[in-house]
Design an enzyme around this catalytic site. Structure first.
Site, short mmCIF file in Angstrom:
data_model
loop_
_atom_site.label_atom_id
_atom_site.label_comp_id
_atom_site.label_asym_id
_atom_site.label_seq_id
_atom_site.Cartn_x
_atom_site.Cartn_y
_atom_site.Cartn_z
N VAL A 292 53.82 31.41 35.89
CA VAL A 292 52.82 31.36 34.83
C VAL A 292 51.84 30.21 35.06
CG1 VAL A 292 52.47 30.96 32.36
CG2 VAL A 292 54.29 32.47 33.13
N GLU A 297 45.40 33.63 34.59
CA GLU A 297 45.26 34.89 33.84
C GLU A 297 43.81 35.19 33.46
OE1 GLU A 297 49.41 33.40 33.20
OE2 GLU A 297 47.41 32.52 33.18
N ASP A 339 6.55 43.47 49.93
CA ASP A 339 5.25 44.12 50.02
C ASP A 339 4.17 43.09 49.67
OD1 ASP A 339 6.10 46.77 50.61
OD2 ASP A 339 6.75 46.99 48.54
#
Length: 899
Positions: A292, A297, A339
């Protein structure tokens, strides 16, 4: 460019080898079709061989494979593990929340899979549903998908061309904008093919998906479906699936690293627990706690949110990004291919200068040219007023008529009343001409490229005129030549343009200026400061494009101009692109854009490419960031692109690059923040296990879960909204190979922030126990005299970790600059997140129901005072580290030599 447009299955047949450039009798023979068209039976046989006349889509992956790919992503696997651990730890609400995050991320990712397919669907929309075809000598309407090579089709004004075809009789005016990006219609006539011109410019060919704007003609189909020009564009647009972005690839590597570390440490501590004689249940609980502590998480949803925030910010700034991961890719972009017209410039032409053979050059914006030149400029246009009373037409022609003086409505009315014939602009000839009444006779008016007009003039000093043309072009002006010719009294308008456009008298030259957007020069400077190279890919003249480049600052350290970019070979292109120059690719075609994008990718560059026409779609797809024009672009270009500019503005691209860098930096910031807490969460278990139980466990598994899924989450999310750090556009682009986790980050997370936090929290833990008289080995379990002191000590460890998080969050806000430069309150969301985690921690510590669940106890005033200093200590340690780095980065200037 396609030379053999026919499908392989019938390569041995005459139909499959027919060349549309062949003389018409030979083409009819090879396609085996005559004036009566094909028979229905022959058409059915060819349909079986060649397949339906439709743009083919790449086979989709099954839904099962798409879903499994998302649910088994490394970070998703970690989240599955975190959810399982939450259920094991007896916290089902957290477990279900984590599972919901997995599903939401999977659904979102699935939506991104359809981008390339949507581009092909947009191409397919250009095909008509029905076509008019001659079969068995009878004209009829058939489904366009049923057309085959050899079919004889009829076309007229308003029709969409259903397949690539060769005109057999008649003439058409055709809108090729969806293929070429050019808005002006072109003429197509049943005439012999011309040698040395590109297929799209052949005067007798029409192409699938284009629109007839005038005329009537019949044509023989020579290519259908995927073998048309439209099909070729579709195939190029989906020739390869989009690869992972740098961040996507790096997150996968990070996820596997985290998983390996978490599982490895869990197994090591199981073994340590067994060696020191810990009960198996305790050892398992410690291993779960370590897992953990290691599993982040909140990492995947935090990354997703940071990218989503970047998308929303860019949308407000005029850039609609269609894939979340593209925001990060923008941050690593090191080449922009743009362009010129409308992107660097305003696409608002105006008459800037003119030259007449007898009067010389005049630069006087707003001053009309002589009357004969003004009349010719007006006559040789198709500009008109729309319903709102505004001028409608090509920007160049609008500049010509408005530059002729204030009496425009009268001039346009006289033009329309006297007009007898129009030969529209031909890109191959680079000319346009009209025939109109002038007094008691007709006159021909011509405008076009100077070299094309001069070749049809008599009595003009070509060398002197071209010298003036070069001078005007070097000033950034688009130069057109204007000429006329009187027809004999009583003569009618010429039937062919070659009869009209000959024996001309040169009236003069006009120089048109399309001013750069005012914000582009600053945007180019920001590009150069950020280490980005800018190339211009344009269909315009090289001298004009080079002048615009110089005006906006493109060409650092030097500028190279490729005058005929269509003719450049791959090895020349490689040599140019690996040099230090910025390049103008003049007279470019969409194929040139694709070649440039391919070459840059082959050399490891991260490329952003602009485009607006349908045939720009392959280049937009091939570039890492395809940038379509929102105002002037076609639907196909927008669908094939990664980003759409709602304002068609080059400066917006640079803003997007800066935003991409900011997002990437913020991802690194909250990863640093999350990683820094692994050390102070693991050290308590390490101390407990290595002491063989003599030191009680300083932190419980539920307290770690409360930190990872409670107090840590909001500040991590807030770091994803951190403003850009000073100097973000004054550093070179990061290499695409650079990982989101670097050695320096790990040293900072574990060696500075993490280590300082671990020392602080363990110090306060031992302080509380020793103050209560604890010695190693003394019992602290329930019922023992020291049990309340132990609860207070673990609570102090928990609270100390929370306050260390605050210092870490403040330190993580910058990588180079000091907090003073960034400002303490410039991220109000972080301040709100810190306030929430303090309140959340206080609730866990002081509310009786949470005290029983998490094993906490109220903290005395002296312990609170000690813990309150932790944020400043953690931040100050990192601030000192950054100060030393900045000091080392400053190189002292060399001292001046003594006199």
């Amino acid at each position: 460019m396609r030379h053999h447009p026919h499908p392989e299955p019938a390569a041995g047949s005459a139909v499959a080898t027919a060349d549309p450039r062949d003389p018409l009798p030979r083409l009819r023979e090879e396609l085996r079709t005559g004036e009566r068209g094909l028979s229905e039976r022959e058409a059915a046989r060819r349909l079986a061989v060649y397949g339906p006349n439709q743009v083919r889509r790449r086979e989709r992956r099954s839904l099962t494979r798409l879903v499994s790919a998302q649910l088994l992503h490394p970070l998703a696997l970690l989240l599955w593990g975190a959810g399982l651990l939450a259920f094991v730890a007896g916290m089902p609400v957290l477990g279900w929340a984590i599972l919901a995050v997995i599903l939401v991320n999977a659904v979102f990712a699935l939506l991104q899979e359809h981008q390339a397919e949507r581009a092909v669907e947009a191409l397919a929309a250009y095909l008509p549903e029905q076509a008019h075809v001659v079969r068995d000598g009878t004209a009829r309407a058939v489904e366009a998908t049923g057309l085959v090579p050899g079919d004889l089709i009829a076309l007229e004004e308003g029709d969409k061309v259903p397949a690539d075809a060769r005109l057999t009789d008649g003439a058409l005016e055709l809108d090729l904008s969806m293929l070429t990006g050019e808005s002006a219609p072109v003429d197509r006539v049943a005439a012999p093919a011309e040698q040395g011109v590109a297929l799209l410019h052949e005067p007798n060919l029409v192409f699938s998906g284009t629109t007839c704007t005038g005329g009537q003609a019949r044509a023989i189909v020579f290519a259908t479906g995927g073998h048309t020009e439209l099909g070729r564009i579709a195939a190029l647009s989906q020739r390869a699936p989009r690869g992972e972005s740098p961040l996507e690839a790096q997150v996968k590597r990070v996820a596997w690293l985290i998983a390996a570390v978490a599982v490895g440490m869990g197994m090591v501590f199981l073994l340590i627990g067994a060696l020191v004689g810990l009960p198996l249940t305790d050892a398992l609980m410690f291993a779960i706690g370590l897992l953990v502590a290691n599993v982040p998480e909140g990492l995947l949803p935090t990354i997703t949110l940071a990218l989503a925030v970047g998308v929303r910010v860019l949308a407000r700034q005029g850039a609609v990004v269609k894939r979340l991961s593209a925001v990060e890719t923008l941050g690593s972009t090191n080449v922009i291919c743009t362009d010129k017209t409308g992107t660097l410039t305003q696409n608002r032409m105006r008459l800037q200068a003119y030259w007449t053979p007898g009067g010389g050059a005049v630069t006087a914006p707003g001053e009309p040219p002589p009357a004969d030149l003004t009349r010719a400029m007006t006559e040789c246009t198709t500009v008109s007023y729309d319903e709102a009373g505004d001028l409608r037409g090509d920007p160049t022609e609008i500049a010509l008529v408005t530059g002729g003086g204030p009496d425009l409505p009268a001039r346009l009315a006289a033009r329309d009343d006297g007009r007898r014939a129009v030969f529209r602009f031909d890109a191959r000839l680079r000319l346009m001409s009209t025939v109109a009444r002038r007094g008691d006779h007709l006159a021909v008016y011509v405008k076009g490229a100077p070299e094309a007009v001069l070749g049809r003039c008599s009595g003009a000093d070509r060398q002197a005129v071209m010298g003036v043309v070069d001078d005007l072009a070097r000033r950034g002006l688009r130069v057109l030549a204007v000429a006329d010719r009187d027809l004999p009294s009583g003569a009618g308008p010429p039937g062919r343009r070659e009869d009209a456009e000959t024996g001309l008298r040169l009236l003069g030259l006009v120089g048109l200026y399309d001013p750069p957007r005012p914000e582009v020069a600053d945007a180019v400077r920001r590009c150069h400061g950020a280490g980005l190279r800018v190339h211009i890919v344009t269909g315009d003249n090289g001298a004009t494009a080079a002048a615009v480049a110089a005006e906006v600052g493109i060409g650092v350290p030097r500028l190279r101009v490729v005058a005929e970019a269509e003719k450049i070979h791959d090895h020349e292109l490689d040599e140019l692109l690996t040099g230090d120059a910025e390049i103008v690719f003049a007279r470019s075609s969409p194929e040139t854009k694709l070649k440039v994008a391919d070459a840059l990718r082959a050399h490891g560059r991260i490329v952003a490419m602009t485009g607006d026409g349908a045939n720009d779609a392959p280049a937009l797809h091939q570039a890492h960031i395809g940038v379509a024009m929102g105002r002037s672009g076609t639907d196909v270009a927008r669908e094939a692109s990664t980003m759409v500019l709602t304002d068609d503005n080059f400066a917006t691209i640079v803003t997007a690059v800066e935003s991409g860098r900011r997002v990437y930096d913020n991802v690194r910031k909250f990863i640093l923040y999350i990683f820094a807490h692994a050390v102070p969460e693991i050290v308590p278990f390490l101390v407990f296990a290595l002491s063989g139980g003599l030191v009680p466990l300083p932190l419980t598994v539920l307290q770690i879960l409360a930190i990872d899924l409670g107090t840590e989450t909001l500040p991590a999310l807030a770091l994803g909204r951190e403003p850009a750090e000073p100097g973000i556009m004054n550093r070179p682009p990061r290499p695409s190979s650079q990982g989101v986790i670097s050695r320096d980050m790990l040293i900072r997370a574990w060696g500075y922030l993490g280590l300082v936090s671990a020392v602080l929290v363990m110090s306060v833990f031992f302080y509380v126990l020793w103050r209560a008289g604890w010695r190693p080995g003394d019992p602290t379990g329930a019922g023992a005299p020291l049990h309340h002191a132990y609860l207070t000590a673990t609570t102090a460890t928990f609270a100390g970790l929370v306050t260390c998080q605050i210092g870490t969050a403040m330190a993580a806000r910058t990588d180079h600059a000091s907090l003073r430069q960034v400002g303490l309150a410039t991220n109000p969301l972080l301040l709100a997140g810190i306030a929430f985690e303090v309140l959340f921690a206080a609730a866990l510590i002081y509310l009786p129901s949470f005290q029983r669940l998490f094993g906490t106890a109220a903290l005395p005033a002296d312990v609170l005072a000690i813990i309150a200093a932790f944020p400043v200590i953690v931040w100050a340690a990192d601030e000192f580290r950054r100060y030393r780095r900045r000091a080392r980065a400053v190189t002292p200037a060399p001292s001046a030599p003594s006199p």
